[in-house]
Design an enzyme around this catalytic site. Structure first.
Site, PDB file in Angstrom:
ATOM      1  N   GLU A   1       4.269 -11.242  -6.247  1.00 38.63           N
ATOM      2  CA  GLU A   1       3.152 -11.388  -7.188  1.00 38.63           C
ATOM      3  C   GLU A   1       3.453 -10.861  -8.582  1.00 38.63           C
ATOM      4  O   GLU A   1       2.741 -11.193  -9.540  1.00 38.63           O
ATOM      5  CB  GLU A   1       1.901 -10.693  -6.624  1.00 38.63           C
ATOM      6  CG  GLU A   1       1.941  -9.169  -6.579  1.00 38.63           C
ATOM      7  CD  GLU A   1       2.554  -8.623  -5.302  1.00 38.63           C
ATOM      8  OE1 GLU A   1       2.289  -7.447  -4.962  1.00 38.63           O
ATOM      9  OE2 GLU A   1       3.315  -9.355  -4.643  1.00 38.63           O
TER      10      GLU A   1
ATOM     11  N   GLY B   1       0.826  -1.199   0.000  1.00 38.60           N
ATOM     12  CA  GLY B   1       0.000   0.000   0.000  1.00 38.60           C
ATOM     13  C   GLY B   1       0.859   1.247   0.000  1.00 38.60           C
ATOM     14  O   GLY B   1       2.063   1.187   0.298  1.00 38.60           O
TER      15      GLY B   1
ATOM     16  N   LYS C   1     -10.559 -11.999 -15.727  1.00 38.29           N
ATOM     17  CA  LYS C   1     -10.735 -12.152 -17.178  1.00 38.29           C
ATOM     18  C   LYS C   1     -10.049 -13.397 -17.716  1.00 38.29           C
ATOM     19  O   LYS C   1     -10.609 -14.114 -18.556  1.00 38.29           O
ATOM     20  CB  LYS C   1     -10.201 -10.913 -17.894  1.00 38.29           C
ATOM     21  CG  LYS C   1     -10.323 -10.953 -19.409  1.00 38.29           C
ATOM     22  CD  LYS C   1     -11.766 -10.811 -19.869  1.00 38.29           C
ATOM     23  CE  LYS C   1     -12.190  -9.368 -19.820  1.00 38.29           C
ATOM     24  NZ  LYS C   1     -13.530  -9.160 -20.403  1.00 38.29           N
TER      25      LYS C   1
ATOM     26  N   GLY D   1     -21.768 -10.341 -27.465  1.00 34.58           N
ATOM     27  CA  GLY D   1     -20.778 -11.010 -28.293  1.00 34.58           C
ATOM     28  C   GLY D   1     -19.390 -10.935 -27.695  1.00 34.58           C
ATOM     29  O   GLY D   1     -18.471 -11.610 -28.141  1.00 34.58           O
ATOM     30  N   GLY D   2     -19.206 -10.088 -26.655  1.00 37.52           N
ATOM     31  CA  GLY D   2     -17.947 -10.028 -25.937  1.00 37.52           C
ATOM     32  C   GLY D   2     -17.755 -11.275 -25.093  1.00 37.52           C
ATOM     33  O   GLY D   2     -18.700 -12.030 -24.851  1.00 37.52           O
ATOM     34  N   VAL D   3     -16.549 -11.472 -24.612  1.00 32.07           N
ATOM     35  CA  VAL D   3     -16.222 -12.731 -23.940  1.00 32.07           C
ATOM     36  C   VAL D   3     -17.017 -12.921 -22.650  1.00 32.07           C
ATOM     37  O   VAL D   3     -17.457 -14.033 -22.344  1.00 32.07           O
ATOM     38  CB  VAL D   3     -14.699 -12.829 -23.675  1.00 32.07           C
ATOM     39  CG1 VAL D   3     -14.220 -11.738 -22.739  1.00 32.07           C
ATOM     40  CG2 VAL D   3     -14.332 -14.194 -23.122  1.00 32.07           C
ATOM     41  N   ASP D   4     -17.251 -11.853 -21.894  1.00 35.51           N
ATOM     42  CA  ASP D   4     -17.927 -12.019 -20.596  1.00 35.51           C
ATOM     43  C   ASP D   4     -19.373 -12.468 -20.758  1.00 35.51           C
ATOM     44  O   ASP D   4     -19.806 -13.450 -20.139  1.00 35.51           O
ATOM     45  CB  ASP D   4     -17.870 -10.710 -19.801  1.00 35.51           C
ATOM     46  CG  ASP D   4     -16.454 -10.280 -19.471  1.00 35.51           C
ATOM     47  OD1 ASP D   4     -15.562 -11.150 -19.458  1.00 35.51           O
ATOM     48  OD2 ASP D   4     -16.236  -9.083 -19.253  1.00 35.51           O
TER      49      ASP D   4
ATOM     50  N   HIS E   1       7.890  -7.870  -3.720  1.00 35.70           N
ATOM     51  CA  HIS E   1       6.580  -8.249  -4.267  1.00 35.70           C
ATOM     52  C   HIS E   1       6.682  -9.568  -5.050  1.00 35.70           C
ATOM     53  O   HIS E   1       7.122  -9.577  -6.205  1.00 35.70           O
ATOM     54  CB  HIS E   1       6.045  -7.139  -5.185  1.00 35.70           C
ATOM     55  CG  HIS E   1       5.631  -5.919  -4.445  1.00 35.70           C
ATOM     56  ND1 HIS E   1       4.359  -5.731  -3.966  1.00 35.70           N
ATOM     57  CD2 HIS E   1       6.339  -4.822  -4.078  1.00 35.70           C
ATOM     58  CE1 HIS E   1       4.285  -4.566  -3.337  1.00 35.70           C
ATOM     59  NE2 HIS E   1       5.475  -3.995  -3.392  1.00 35.70           N
TER      60      HIS E   1
ATOM     61  N   CYS F   1       5.275  -6.147   1.701  1.00 36.62           N
ATOM     62  CA  CYS F   1       5.631  -4.728   1.696  1.00 36.62           C
ATOM     63  C   CYS F   1       4.930  -4.008   2.858  1.00 36.62           C
ATOM     64  O   CYS F   1       5.278  -4.225   4.011  1.00 36.62           O
ATOM     65  CB  CYS F   1       5.304  -4.112   0.342  1.00 36.62           C
ATOM     66  SG  CYS F   1       6.194  -2.560   0.024  1.00 36.62           S
ATOM     67  N   TYR F   2       3.938  -3.161   2.603  1.00 37.18           N
ATOM     68  CA  TYR F   2       3.231  -2.491   3.699  1.00 37.18           C
ATOM     69  C   TYR F   2       2.643  -3.518   4.666  1.00 37.18           C
ATOM     70  O   TYR F   2       2.636  -3.303   5.883  1.00 37.18           O
ATOM     71  CB  TYR F   2       2.117  -1.595   3.143  1.00 37.18           C
ATOM     72  CG  TYR F   2       1.321  -0.878   4.218  1.00 37.18           C
ATOM     73  CD1 TYR F   2       1.793   0.310   4.765  1.00 37.18           C
ATOM     74  CD2 TYR F   2       0.118  -1.397   4.694  1.00 37.18           C
ATOM     75  CE1 TYR F   2       1.080   0.972   5.763  1.00 37.18           C
ATOM     76  CE2 TYR F   2      -0.597  -0.749   5.695  1.00 37.18           C
ATOM     77  CZ  TYR F   2      -0.117   0.440   6.228  1.00 37.18           C
ATOM     78  OH  TYR F   2      -0.820   1.090   7.218  1.00 37.18           O
TER      79      TYR F   2
END
Length: 516
Positions: A174, A58, A371, A227-230, A172, A85-86
């Protein structure tokens, strides 16, 4: 989905730009992870009985008066904790250590070495490259803690109290710039928290089908399919659960890319066997957009007309109780749904502002997914790659890539040029692996050119291609000159009305990815 979520990891957010990334990395290792605001109540954070907690980084300093505090119940739970970190500094301060401003800030790559064996670094080389991003450091360890790793500028790069299973990392793990980061997170998950790797696409589909059936019962569901992926994956998942009791409405507003409207009908009605109502509202939208030039006015007009068109079709259907949406997890986080103090970045909804007479209960089967996970689910459901890996596309579509006045001729011109750019990128293997978003922008600017032996005075087109991990920042893609030359030559030769092609080399910031 309680069985899949139980025994996962709760990520406590203290404002880091990497918080979502922590949860994604944990899920990549097969363990469910969810992000919670640091001020969320204990019963909310513990609702899935996590096996451990990760405290994010953070921007604050723990010694500041208004710095975010560690929820007391975390330590009382006696579950393993990993502070990053924080998060590490906060853990240190609460347990009696000392944190102060570092004499030298540390941003970028660093080499750490770990001498004392611990479960956190088990199986790793003695020296590891990591990514640092901090201005504070630990001056004195809390009682019971020992040093697990150090770097030249961070003598306490990793610390731990192995008896209480409390650990801290100054770097970090990640981010991709910490190559061994996944191994470190894996050690925390499996060696320290004893998590089980049960989070997978197949398990999610099986569990979601049961939950959709439980929620919906014998009722019917309506889905706005873009028509989008979601929305596509949400539709395929719900269709697997309830079959013909799902009705999809697809509104063709005339601002889609080349062949997309036809592909949506072919894939979902013909190939997937879904009940699909396709509404051709092109003339209605174009008429309403005549003379509308200002970008935000375009967006609002298209949004209003979409809601009106969808609502008109919904009223024709009888006895539908549920509305399905392709809401995904970043939408929930950005809407600050779980935080009393977090600022709303964007309000997300597929069909917002529905009239009062249309009262639906929501079905959001993808609400817990990122996503990349949505795409994995789509692949497991058998959707074609052209749908799953379709590049991001704004709701108003080509309306905000066709700058200036809109008409059918200009939209068709842009559609053709955009298709050439996309096809050449795909042929070069750069559509998925080399770029995150690529498209064409038609400018309301004409320039003089020479076509054969004749003077031309036609519109200019801009190609835009960016690379990015999170779409919060982006850099322009260094496409090969040969590719750009080929695309430019094809466009000016094959698309009538364009005689000049430019390439946008603006990063975000200061620019945005889209032009409008």
């Amino acid at each position: 989905m309680d069985d899949l979520k139980t025994g996962g990891i709760a990520v406590i957010d203290f404002g880091s730009q990497y918080t979502q990334l922590i949860a994604r990395r944990i899920r990549e290792l097969g363990v469910y992870s969810e992000v919670y605001a640091h001020e969320s109540p204990a019963e909310h954070i513990n609702r899935h009985q996590p096996a451990g907690y990760v405290l994010s980084g953070g921007p604050s300093s723990v010694y500041e008066a208004d710095a975010p505090q560690l929820p007391p119940f975390l330590l009382k739970s006696e579950r393993p904790i990993l502070g990053i970190c924080y998060g590490m500094q906060l853990l240190t301060a609460v347990l009696g250590g000392t944190v102060a401003a570092a004499r030298e800030r540390e941003y970028g790559p660093a080499i750490i070495s770990h001498e004392r064996r611990s479960p956190l670094f088990d199986g790793l080389k003695t020296e590891i490259q990591v990514w640092m991003s901090h201005g504070d450091r630990i001056e004195a360890l809390p009682p019971g803690f020992s040093v697990l790793a150090q770097s030249d500028n961070s003598p306490l790069a990793a610390i731990g109290d192995m008896e209480r299973r409390l650990y801290g990392l100054q770097f970090h793990p990640e981010v991709r710039h910490s190559p061994a980061g996944n191994a470190i997170l894996g050690n925390f998950l499996f060696r320290i928290c004893r998590c089980q790797p049960k989070w997978s696409a197949a398990a999610f589909i099986e569990d979601s089908v049961l939950r959709i059936r439980e929620q919906v019962g014998e009722e019917r569901v309506l889905l706005a399919l873009s028509g989008g992926v979601d929305s596509a994956v949400a539709g395929a998942l719900i269709h697997r659960a309830i079959g013909d009791r799902l009705t999809c409405i697809f509104v063709d507003h005339g601002m889609l890319r080349q062949g997309e409207a036809q592909e949506v009908v072919q894939v979902f009605r013909c190939d997937q066997g879904m009940k699909l109502i396709a509404v051709n509202a092109v003339e209605h939208f174009l008429a309403a957009l005549t003379g509308v030039i200002e970008p935000e006015a375009k967006r609002k007009t298209i949004g209003r007309l979409f809601v009106e068109t969808f609502s008109d079709e919904a009223r024709k259907l009888q006895d539908i109780r549920f509305l399905a949406q392709g809401t995904i997890y970043p939408d929930v986080i950005e809407s600050a749904a779980d935080s009393a103090t977090a600022k709303t970045i964007k309000s997300h909804h597929n069909v917002g502002g529905l009239p009062a007479d249309l009262r639906f209960e929501l079905v959001e089967p993808l609400r817990d997914l990122f996503k990349d996970e949505v795409r994995a689910i789509g692949e497991a459901l058998g959707l074609p790659e052209s749908i799953i890996w379709r590049q991001p596309f704004p709701g108003p579509g080509l309306a905000i890539r066709c700058l200036g006045a809109l008409n059918w001729e200009r939209l068709e011109k842009l559609r053709a040029a955009d298709a050439i750019f996309t096809n050449e990128l795909e042929a070069a293997g750069l559509l998925r692996a080399g770029t995150a978003q690529s498209f064409a922008v038609l400018l309301p600017v004409k320039s003089v050119g020479v076509m054969g032996d004749n003077r031309s005075y036609e519109e200019a087109l801009v190609l835009r291609s960016v690379t990015t991990d999170d779409f919060m920042t982006a850099d322009w893609a260094r496409l090969p000159y040969e590719l750009l030359a080929r695309v430019s030559a094809r466009i000016v030769n094959e698309v009538s009305g364009i005689n000049r092609v430019a390439y946008d080399i603006t990063s975000k910031p200061p620019g945005t990815i889209e032009w409008e």
